[in-house]
Design a protein around this motif. Sequence first.
Motif, PDB file in Angstrom:
ATOM      1  N   SER A 117       0.834  -1.206   0.000  1.00 17.44           N
ATOM      2  CA  SER A 117       0.000   0.000   0.000  1.00 17.44           C
ATOM      3  C   SER A 117       0.864   1.250   0.000  1.00 17.44           C
ATOM      4  CB  SER A 117      -0.915   0.005   1.226  1.00 17.44           C
ATOM      5  OG  SER A 117      -1.729  -1.149   1.266  1.00 17.44           O
ATOM      6  N   GLN A 164       2.296   1.960  -3.384  1.00 19.65           N
ATOM      7  CA  GLN A 164       1.326   2.565  -4.303  1.00 19.65           C
ATOM      8  C   GLN A 164       1.193   4.067  -4.052  1.00 19.65           C
ATOM      9  OE1 GLN A 164      -0.389   0.961  -6.860  1.00 19.65           O
ATOM     10  NE2 GLN A 164       1.036  -0.693  -6.369  1.00 19.65           N
ATOM     11  N   VAL A 165       1.208   4.439  -2.778  1.00 18.92           N
ATOM     12  CA  VAL A 165       1.082   5.850  -2.416  1.00 18.92           C
ATOM     13  C   VAL A 165       2.307   6.630  -2.883  1.00 18.92           C
ATOM     14  CG1 VAL A 165       0.953   7.465  -0.484  1.00 18.92           C
ATOM     15  CG2 VAL A 165      -0.415   5.377  -0.436  1.00 18.92           C
ATOM     16  N   TYR A 197       2.613   6.198  -7.136  1.00 20.28           N
ATOM     17  CA  TYR A 197       1.525   6.652  -7.995  1.00 20.28           C
ATOM     18  C   TYR A 197       0.622   7.696  -7.344  1.00 20.28           C
ATOM     19  CZ  TYR A 197       3.047   2.318 -10.179  1.00 20.28           C
ATOM     20  OH  TYR A 197       3.804   1.322 -10.723  1.00 20.28           O
ATOM     21  N   GLU A 210      -1.299   7.387  -4.965  1.00 19.34           N
ATOM     22  CA  GLU A 210      -2.590   6.749  -4.728  1.00 19.34           C
ATOM     23  C   GLU A 210      -3.139   7.160  -3.375  1.00 19.34           C
ATOM     24  OE1 GLU A 210      -5.536   5.454  -5.599  1.00 19.34           O
ATOM     25  OE2 GLU A 210      -4.519   3.845  -6.719  1.00 19.34           O
ATOM     26  N   ASN A 211      -4.478   7.226  -3.261  1.00 13.58           N
ATOM     27  CA  ASN A 211      -5.108   7.482  -1.978  1.00 13.58           C
ATOM     28  C   ASN A 211      -4.795   6.319  -1.041  1.00 13.58           C
ATOM     29  OD1 ASN A 211      -7.738   6.746  -0.241  1.00 13.58           O
ATOM     30  ND2 ASN A 211      -7.529   8.968  -0.375  1.00 13.58           N
ATOM     31  N   LYS A 246      -7.714   3.845  -0.078  1.00 18.65           N
ATOM     32  CA  LYS A 246      -8.089   2.995  -1.200  1.00 18.65           C
ATOM     33  C   LYS A 246      -7.013   1.947  -1.487  1.00 18.65           C
ATOM     34  CE  LYS A 246      -9.491   3.142  -6.064  1.00 18.65           C
ATOM     35  NZ  LYS A 246      -9.739   4.030  -7.249  1.00 18.65           N
ATOM     36  N   ALA A 247      -5.744   2.359  -1.394  1.00 13.34           N
ATOM     37  CA  ALA A 247      -4.639   1.434  -1.665  1.00 13.34           C
ATOM     38  C   ALA A 247      -4.645   0.269  -0.688  1.00 13.34           C
ATOM     39  CB  ALA A 247      -3.305   2.180  -1.591  1.00 13.34           C
TER      40      ALA A 247
END
Length: 362
Positions: free
Chosen positions: A293, A296-297, A300, A302-303, A306-307
């Motif tokens: 997670s 991903q943050v 990208y 990413e939230n 959500k990740a």
Amino acid sequence: MKIEKYIAPLIRASLDNDLRTVRALSTKIIRNIKTDNPEIAYQISEALNYNGSGLSTSRSIGYGSLPQDSDSRSDLLIVQEPIETEKPFFDEKLNNIIKTIEDERKNINKLVSVGLNPTSSILLYGEPGVGKTFLARYFSSLFNLKFASLDMASAVSSYFGKTGQNLQKVINYAKEEPTLLLLDEFDAIAKKRDDSSDLGELKRVVNVLLKELEDWPSHSILVAATNHPELLDRAIWRRFDMAIEIPLPEKEARLNIINHEFRGMELGNISKLVALLTEGMSPADIVKICERSKKQVVMYDENLEKAIVLEVASMNKGKNIEFNKRFCKIAREELGMTYREMASILGKSVSAIQNYLKKGDK
């Protein structure tokens, strides 16, 4: 030049096995710290001297030569200095057991003076990834014992009688000086002695273990770990001071793991939700979810919420619909999330969330 500037090139040289550069940088470090940190400078100097003589640098801090297989000349143990290790997150029952072991070791002199010995042999069993090896490393750190793990590939021999001999060498080494000896995959050498295909070697190995466990010295700790306790010889169980089952983490332990992995990051209620959704998962799996997670943050943008949820979903072996229903039920009932909040996290419409909740009630 500050000593911190030597760290990166020293690590690079070490990883590349560039001993010439390692020695050069180590010498510079000695010159820089010998006034303020003479003990550390001495330790580095001794390590260089032992290495220059063709000996293991561990000999410079009093570690004896490692036991070897007489045929292959391979080391039977992997030995490491005790490294500071954080206490694993377990449930209250297991924490109390660990605290008892800690208290016994702290009061070792009192116990020995009245003819009692502290816990010195421990059998850990449980599913893969629950923290058996991590707990052994924690004990090594806590009690400042060198960490010696059996190299099963070198120890188990196809030659008649050799496995028992190798195991005896390993045990003798761990008995001579303060050591935490980890016998991982313990079922490979402590199987039930009723195996009809065995020609006697297995029985000899088990007999060695039974004999040595009865007389294990209090200055060292033997930790055996297995994912398959049902395979162990019945007599083995009685020889250990403690046999500890490490279960899958309960909700509170899962929450502690998640909060620890995301320390310094704002999670809000999502950590409680993830703790509920990861029921039945091992600590190793939960840590993987957290690490993926965070990647991903970082990569990208990413939230985070959500990740995390998507990573938990991916660990559910593709059961996305069932996961979504479970997520919505827990988010609604336990955390009071709105349909819009759940829709945002799952990337679904509000009507889809309503549908999941209706199906979840059936």
